[in-house]
Design a protein around this motif. Structure first.
Motif, PDB file in Angstrom:
ATOM      1  N   SER A   5       0.843  -1.198   0.000  1.00 16.64           N
ATOM      2  CA  SER A   5       0.000   0.000   0.000  1.00 16.64           C
ATOM      3  C   SER A   5       0.873   1.240   0.000  1.00 16.64           C
ATOM      4  CB  SER A   5      -0.933   0.016   1.214  1.00 16.64           C
ATOM      5  OG  SER A   5      -0.189   0.040   2.414  1.00 16.64           O
ATOM      6  N   ILE A   6       0.449   2.210  -0.770  1.00 18.08           N
ATOM      7  CA  ILE A   6       1.181   3.470  -0.867  1.00 18.08           C
ATOM      8  C   ILE A   6       0.187   4.610  -0.671  1.00 18.08           C
ATOM      9  CG2 ILE A   6       0.973   3.513  -3.390  1.00 18.08           C
ATOM     10  CD1 ILE A   6       3.743   4.850  -3.459  1.00 18.08           C
ATOM     11  N   GLY A   7       0.564   5.587   0.134  1.00 17.55           N
ATOM     12  CA  GLY A   7      -0.317   6.701   0.414  1.00 17.55           C
ATOM     13  C   GLY A   7       0.279   8.016  -0.031  1.00 17.55           C
ATOM     14  N   PHE A   8      -0.588   8.939  -0.428  1.00 14.83           N
ATOM     15  CA  PHE A   8      -0.138  10.246  -0.903  1.00 14.83           C
ATOM     16  C   PHE A   8      -0.725  11.342  -0.033  1.00 14.83           C
ATOM     17  CE2 PHE A   8       0.426   7.457  -4.459  1.00 14.83           C
ATOM     18  CZ  PHE A   8       1.541   7.935  -5.121  1.00 14.83           C
ATOM     19  N   VAL A   9       0.139  12.066   0.644  1.00  9.28           N
ATOM     20  CA  VAL A   9      -0.264  13.252   1.402  1.00  9.28           C
ATOM     21  C   VAL A   9      -0.106  14.436   0.461  1.00  9.28           C
ATOM     22  CG1 VAL A   9       0.237  14.749   3.368  1.00  9.28           C
ATOM     23  CG2 VAL A   9       0.392  12.261   3.620  1.00  9.28           C
ATOM     24  N   GLY A  10      -1.223  14.912  -0.053  1.00  5.80           N
ATOM     25  CA  GLY A  10      -1.210  15.918  -1.111  1.00  5.80           C
ATOM     26  C   GLY A  10      -1.585  15.276  -2.429  1.00  5.80           C
ATOM     27  N   THR A  11      -2.585  15.841  -3.102  1.00  8.77           N
ATOM     28  CA  THR A  11      -3.018  15.260  -4.379  1.00  8.77           C
ATOM     29  C   THR A  11      -3.049  16.323  -5.467  1.00  8.77           C
ATOM     30  OG1 THR A  11      -5.290  15.492  -3.539  1.00  8.77           O
ATOM     31  CG2 THR A  11      -4.348  13.285  -3.528  1.00  8.77           C
ATOM     32  N   GLY A  12      -1.863  16.744  -5.849  1.00  7.50           N
ATOM     33  CA  GLY A  12      -1.722  17.689  -6.946  1.00  7.50           C
ATOM     34  C   GLY A  12      -1.379  16.967  -8.238  1.00  7.50           C
ATOM     35  N   ALA A  13      -0.784  17.693  -9.163  1.00  5.54           N
ATOM     36  CA  ALA A  13      -0.508  17.150 -10.494  1.00  5.54           C
ATOM     37  C   ALA A  13       0.482  15.993 -10.463  1.00  5.54           C
ATOM     38  CB  ALA A  13       0.022  18.265 -11.404  1.00  5.54           C
ATOM     39  N   ILE A  14       1.528  16.095  -9.624  1.00  2.00           N
ATOM     40  CA  ILE A  14       2.523  15.023  -9.575  1.00  2.00           C
ATOM     41  C   ILE A  14       1.933  13.762  -8.962  1.00  2.00           C
ATOM     42  CG2 ILE A  14       4.673  14.286  -8.461  1.00  2.00           C
ATOM     43  CD1 ILE A  14       5.085  15.928 -10.979  1.00  2.00           C
ATOM     44  N   THR A  15       1.112  13.918  -7.914  1.00  2.00           N
ATOM     45  CA  THR A  15       0.443  12.749  -7.341  1.00  2.00           C
ATOM     46  C   THR A  15      -0.416  12.062  -8.402  1.00  2.00           C
ATOM     47  OG1 THR A  15       0.417  13.527  -5.053  1.00  2.00           O
ATOM     48  CG2 THR A  15      -1.314  11.995  -5.697  1.00  2.00           C
ATOM     49  N   GLU A  16      -1.207  12.852  -9.127  1.00  2.00           N
ATOM     50  CA  GLU A  16      -2.062  12.256 -10.154  1.00  2.00           C
ATOM     51  C   GLU A  16      -1.232  11.522 -11.198  1.00  2.00           C
ATOM     52  OE1 GLU A  16      -5.981  13.150 -12.852  1.00  2.00           O
ATOM     53  OE2 GLU A  16      -4.815  14.886 -12.171  1.00  2.00           O
ATOM     54  N   ALA A  17      -0.115  12.122 -11.627  1.00  2.19           N
ATOM     55  CA  ALA A  17       0.739  11.476 -12.628  1.00  2.19           C
ATOM     56  C   ALA A  17       1.312  10.167 -12.092  1.00  2.19           C
ATOM     57  CB  ALA A  17       1.870  12.427 -13.039  1.00  2.19           C
TER      58      ALA A  17
END
Length: 258
Positions: A5-17
């Protein structure tokens, strides 16, 4: 890749990519936990991929993830990260620009395994090259699935590649100037773009295939003595183009290193 499992704190353009690149390939079959921040992006990703879900809050992202990617803007990084509780030994990947490693560790406040990375937008298409520091097998595997990873042996190497990544806008600016010139001289703008984009793409592909050739050697390969390519290169250098480029890189490197 063995990350469950991987989590993203912050969902901007780089997270989406990154998420789109990861979940579009069988190389990663784990779960993705998304910050509720930037609800339009996180909800869109959750709708597009079964294994992606929006967490209740950023703390839930940290709690549910083997690897946590910190992907917030540097201006708000402290206020977002400092209240979070991380687990000792947890893997954390920071893609936050221009933020020192020690400062990140102070904000995190736990004995985590921290790796810094510079993913570029092309990771969505799994053709990106990502610099990471310090070298780390698990993080390199993550970014190899998104293109390729360059493991930096020192902070200076990492900062130098960060400075080089600042050339992206200039690359497109050169193409834009050339397109303007073509249009000013009577060529339809769409035709100019349709010609220049594949031309530069072909040059990049040639460079990728030439593992033993330096860029200088490739430049000479594409130059005929007294020819048109030589003329443009000589004018570029004579009119200060080379000096200006090096000075710009010096300035951005100084900014990165503080």
């Amino acid at each position: 890749m063995t990350i469950e499992s991987i989590g993203f704190v912050g969902t901007g353009a780089i997270t989406e990519a990154m998420v789109r690149g990861l979940l579009a390939t069988p190389a990663y079959a784990g779960k993705v936990h998304l910050s509720p921040r930037s609800a339009d992006i996180s909800s869109r990703l959750a709708a597009d991929f079964e294994t992606a879900s929006v967490a209740r809050d950023n703390q839930a992202v940290v709690d549910q993830s083997d690897v946590v990617v910190l992907a917030v803007r540097p201006q708000i990084a402290k206020e977002v990260i400092e209240p979070l509780s991380f687990r000792d030994g947890q893997s954390v990947v920071s893609v936050i620009a221009a933020t020192e490693r020690q400062i990140l560790l102070e904000w995190i406040g736990a004995d985590v395994h921290l790796v810094q990375a510079i993913p570029l937008p092309f990771v969505e298409d799994r053709i990106g090259v990502t610099a990471i520091f310090p070298p780390d097998v698990e993080t390199a595997a993550l970014f190899d699935a998104l293109g390729s990873a360059v493991q930096c042996e020192s902070k200076k190497e990492y900062d130098l590649l960060a400075a080089a990544s600042a050339l992206m806008s200039t690359y497109f600016h050169i193409l834009d100037v050339a397109t303007d010139w073509l249009e000013d001289n009577g060529l339809d703008r769409a035709k100019g773009q349709a010609y220049l984009a594949p031309l530069f793409h072909g040059l990049a592909e040639r460079a990728k295939k030439s593992r033993t050739s330096s860029f200088g050697e490739l430049s000479r390969e594409f130059t005929t003595k007294g020819g048109l390519n030589e003329q443009v290169q000589v004018d570029f250098d004579k009119d200060g183009g080379t000096t200006a480029l090096k000075q710009a890189l010096d300035r951005v490197f100084a900014r990165i290193t503080g």
